[in-house]
Motif scaffolding. Structure first.
Motif, short mmCIF file in Angstrom:
data_model
loop_
_atom_site.label_atom_id
_atom_site.label_comp_id
_atom_site.label_asym_id
_atom_site.label_seq_id
_atom_site.Cartn_x
_atom_site.Cartn_y
_atom_site.Cartn_z
N ILE A 36 -17.04 -3.70 13.93
CA ILE A 36 -17.33 -2.48 14.36
C ILE A 36 -18.94 -2.72 12.93
O ILE A 36 -19.96 -2.83 13.17
CB ILE A 36 -17.25 -1.05 13.45
N ALA A 37 -18.24 -3.76 11.85
CA ALA A 37 -19.54 -4.55 11.14
C ALA A 37 -20.42 -5.39 11.89
O ALA A 37 -21.38 -5.01 11.76
CB ALA A 37 -18.53 -4.46 9.64
N HIS A 38 -19.74 -5.87 12.72
CA HIS A 38 -20.41 -6.85 12.80
C HIS A 38 -21.25 -6.17 14.16
O HIS A 38 -22.74 -7.06 14.48
CB HIS A 38 -19.76 -8.28 13.45
N ASP A 39 -20.58 -5.48 14.81
CA ASP A 39 -21.81 -4.96 15.58
C ASP A 39 -22.61 -3.75 14.86
O ASP A 39 -24.18 -4.61 15.98
CB ASP A 39 -20.96 -3.95 16.26
N ALA A 40 -23.17 -3.86 14.00
CA ALA A 40 -24.21 -3.03 12.83
C ALA A 40 -24.90 -4.36 12.58
O ALA A 40 -25.76 -4.06 11.77
CB ALA A 40 -23.07 -2.61 12.36
N GLY A 41 -24.44 -5.53 12.19
CA GLY A 41 -25.38 -7.07 11.64
C GLY A 41 -24.71 -6.76 10.11
O GLY A 41 -25.93 -7.47 9.34
N ALA A 42 -24.20 -6.18 9.65
CA ALA A 42 -23.33 -6.26 8.19
C ALA A 42 -21.97 -7.43 8.25
O ALA A 42 -21.72 -8.07 9.64
CB ALA A 42 -22.43 -5.17 7.82
N LEU A 43 -22.36 -8.21 7.06
CA LEU A 43 -21.25 -9.47 7.14
C LEU A 43 -19.86 -8.92 6.57
O LEU A 43 -20.30 -6.81 6.52
CB LEU A 43 -21.03 -10.40 6.38
N VAL A 44 -18.78 -9.14 6.76
CA VAL A 44 -17.74 -8.22 5.68
C VAL A 44 -16.76 -9.50 4.66
O VAL A 44 -16.47 -10.72 4.68
CB VAL A 44 -16.39 -8.41 7.26
N LEU A 45 -16.65 -9.15 4.18
CA LEU A 45 -16.04 -9.36 2.71
C LEU A 45 -14.42 -9.06 2.14
O LEU A 45 -14.24 -7.39 2.61
CB LEU A 45 -16.60 -9.71 0.96
N VAL A 46 -13.47 -9.80 2.83
CA VAL A 46 -12.21 -9.25 2.39
C VAL A 46 -11.72 -9.15 1.35
O VAL A 46 -11.63 -10.83 0.94
CB VAL A 46 -11.62 -9.36 3.95
N ASP A 47 -10.86 -8.65 0.58
CA ASP A 47 -10.40 -8.31 -0.38
C ASP A 47 -8.74 -8.59 -0.01
O ASP A 47 -8.25 -7.61 0.55
CB ASP A 47 -10.56 -7.63 -1.46
N ALA A 48 -8.35 -9.58 0.01
CA ALA A 48 -6.23 -10.17 1.03
C ALA A 48 -5.81 -10.37 -0.22
O ALA A 48 -4.59 -11.26 0.05
CB ALA A 48 -7.05 -11.57 1.78
N VAL A 49 -5.77 -9.88 -0.89
CA VAL A 49 -4.90 -10.86 -2.82
C VAL A 49 -4.24 -10.30 -2.18
O VAL A 49 -1.96 -10.50 -2.67
CB VAL A 49 -5.64 -10.34 -3.90
N GLN A 50 -3.76 -8.72 -1.94
CA GLN A 50 -2.25 -8.11 -1.75
C GLN A 50 -1.43 -8.12 -0.34
O GLN A 50 -0.47 -8.50 -0.23
CB GLN A 50 -2.52 -6.26 -1.77
N SER A 51 -2.36 -9.26 0.39
CA SER A 51 -1.88 -9.90 1.61
C SER A 51 -0.86 -10.96 1.52
O SER A 51 -0.18 -11.11 2.43
CB SER A 51 -3.05 -9.45 3.08
N VAL A 52 -1.17 -12.30 1.12
CA VAL A 52 -1.08 -13.58 0.59
C VAL A 52 -0.22 -13.28 0.37
O VAL A 52 0.15 -13.14 -0.52
CB VAL A 52 -2.48 -14.41 0.37
N GLY A 53 0.65 -14.08 0.56
CA GLY A 53 1.90 -14.10 0.50
C GLY A 53 3.16 -13.49 0.51
O GLY A 53 5.10 -13.33 0.63
N GLN A 54 3.16 -12.53 1.52
CA GLN A 54 3.61 -11.04 1.65
C GLN A 54 3.73 -10.62 3.42
O GLN A 54 4.63 -10.41 4.16
CB GLN A 54 4.07 -10.18 0.92
N THR A 55 2.80 -11.65 3.93
CA THR A 55 2.36 -11.70 4.89
C THR A 55 1.85 -12.55 5.90
O THR A 55 1.17 -13.00 5.15
CB THR A 55 2.25 -9.94 5.91
N SER A 56 1.45 -12.69 6.48
CA SER A 56 1.33 -14.18 7.42
C SER A 56 -0.38 -13.88 7.31
O SER A 56 -1.12 -12.20 7.51
CB SER A 56 1.29 -14.08 8.57
#
Length: 376
Positions: free
Chosen positions: A174-194
Motif C-alpha cells: 500500500i505504501a509503495h503504491d503511494a510512493g512512500a518508503l517503508v521502514l520496519v522496526d523488526a526488533v520484536q520479530s528477529v529471534g522468535q520468528t523467521s
C-alpha cells in the motif's frame, strides 16, 4: 542444540523465572564467552599480529554476512549499528525534509519509532500522521488514506504492547503504491520468528540483538535495500562509511555500509553473530513452535476479560490487564519471577521464549492470583 541445552547455558535462569525477553534477553554463556574471547584477542594478540583494525574489520565483515543470511539479504545491504533506535535515527537523518513531507506511523510504535519523527516535526516542520489501532490491529482503510501522500512509513512488524503481528507485506504494498518508503522496526520479530526482508519488500529494516536473539547490548543492524540506498545520504560520516577515507573528495560506500561511521567495539557484534548461530542450531521452526505451545498455555490460564493480547497467540508477548501493574511486577519479582509493566496499555506483559518451560508458565499463573491480584 535443544531448548533445554540453551536453558542450561543461561546463568540468569538459575535462580529466577525470566519472562521479560521482549525487553532484553538473558545471554547464554557461549555468547558472552565469544565476545570476551574476541576482545582478549583484539587487545592482547592482534596489536602485534594481524593488527587491531584488520581484526576488527574482518569481524565486521563476518558479522554482516551472518546477519544478511539470517534476514535473507545481501551483505551489501547490511549496516552494523548500536541498536534499533540508532538505526532508525540514522535513516531519519539521511533524508532531506521539507514542511511538505509526511511521515506515517502507527500508535503501536515503540519510542524508537516515535521520537525521531517528533524531532523532525519540531525542527523541520514535517507532518506526522498517526494511524490508530484497536487491541493491536490496524484499520487498513485508515492506513491507506494516511499514506496517500507520505514520504516515509515507520511500522513495527510485531507490536511490543500487544504481541500482534502486523501484515507487513500488505502495508508495504500500500505504501509503495503511494510512493512512500517503508521502514520496519523488526526488533520484536528477529529471534522468535523467521524474517525474510525481501519477502516483506520493505525498503529499510532496523533491529538489534539484545532481545529475542539473546545477544549482548550494543549490537544493532540495519537492512537497506540496494534499490533505495542511493536516495539516502547520512548526516554523520567516518572512515568506515566511505570508499577511500584518504581521498580529498569522499565517496560513500555504495551499500548500507555508508551508515557505519568509525571505531566501535567489535565484541558485541561477535556476540550477535554467535547468538544467531545458536538459534540456528536450535532451528527457528523449533523456536516458533515452542513459543506457540507455551504461550497458548499462558493465555488459556488468563481470564478472557483480562487478556489484552490475542486469544490465539501470534508471538511470545502476552499482555494482561491487572489492577496495579507496577505493584504486580514488584510482587512477582519478590517471588523471583521477572516480567514488566507497560505504559500503554496500562498492564503487565510476559515474554515467552524458547528457553522457557511449562513449569515457568505454571509458576506465573498461580503466583499472581495468590498475591491478591485478579489476573492472570
Amino acid at each position: 542444540m535443544t531448548p533445554l541445552d540453551l536453558r542450561a547455558d543461561i546463568p540468569a535462569l538459575e535462580d529466577a523465572v525470566y519472562l521479560n525477553t521482549g525487553a532484553s534477553g538473558p545471554s547464554p554463556r557461549r555468547v558472552v564467552t565469544a565476545a570476551e574471547t574476541f576482545l582478549e584477542h583484539h587487545e592482547f594478540e592482534a596489536p602485534t599480529a594481524e593488527g587491531m583494525y584488520t581484526a576488527a574489520f574482518d569481524a565486521y565483515d563476518d558479522v554482516r554476512a551472518t546477519v544478511a543470511e539470517f534476514l535473507g539479504a545481501e551483505p551489501s545491504e547490511i549496516a552494523l549499528t548500536q541498536s534499533t533506535t540508532d538505526g532508525i535515527n540514522r535513516v531519519a537523518c539521511a533524508l532531506e525534509w521539507t514542511t511538505d513531507d509526511v511521515v506515517v506511523r502507527t500508535d503501536l510504535e515503540h519510542p524508537a519509532g516515535i521520537l525521531p519523527w517528533q524531532r523532525l516535526e519540531r525542527t523541520r516542520g514535517i507532518d506526522v500522521r498517526v494511524v490508530g489501532s484497536d487491541a493491536g490491529r490496524l484499520d487498513i482503510d485508515a492506513y491507506r488514506a494516511a499514506v496517500e501522500d507520505a514520504k516515509l512509513v515507520c511500522v513495527s512488524s510485531l507490536t511490543w504492547n500487544y504481541g500482534t503481528r502486523l501484515p507487513i507485506e500488505t502495508l508495504v504494498d500500500i505504501a509503495h503504491d503511494a510512493g512512500a518508503l517503508v521502514l520496519v522496526d523488526a526488533v520484536q520479530s528477529v529471534g522468535q520468528t523467521s524474517v525474510d526482508v525481501h519477502e516483506w519488500g520493505a525498503d529499510i529494516v532496523a533491529a538489534a540483538g539484545h532481545k529475542w536473539l539473546l545477544g549482548t547490548w550494543g549490537a544493532g543492524f540495519l537492512y537497506v535495500s540496494d534499490d533505495v540506498i542511493d536516495t539516502l545520504n547520512p548526516r554523520t560520516i567516518g572512515y568506515r562509511g566511505v570508499v577511500t577515507p584518504t581521498d580529498e573528495t569522499y565517496e560513500f560506500e555504495p551499500g548500507a555500509r555508508r551508515f557505519e561511521i568509525g571505531t566501535t567495539n567489535p565484541a558485541p557484534y561477535v556476540a550477535l553473530q554467535t547468538a544467531i548461530e545458536t538459534l540456528d542450531e536450535i532451528g527457528l521452526g523449533t523456536v516458533e513452535s515452542r513459543i506457540q505451545q507455551l504461550t497458548t498455555r499462558l493465555v488459556n490460564g488468563v481470564p478472557d476479560d483480562r487478556l489484552l493480547s490475542p486469544t490465539s497467540p501470534e508471538s511470545g508477548l502476552v499482555t494482561i490487564d491487572v489492577d496495579d501493574p507496577s505493584t504486580t511486577v514488584d510482587l512477582l519479582k519478590e517471588a523471583n519471577i521477572v516480567i514488566r509493566s507497560l505504559p500503554d496499555p496500562d498492564a503487565i506483559r510476559a515474554s515467552i521464549h524458547v528457553f522457557n518451560t511449562q513449569e515457568d508458565i505454571e509458576t506465573l499463573l498461580p503466583s499472581s492470583r495468590t498475591r491478591g491480584d485478579s489476573a492472570p
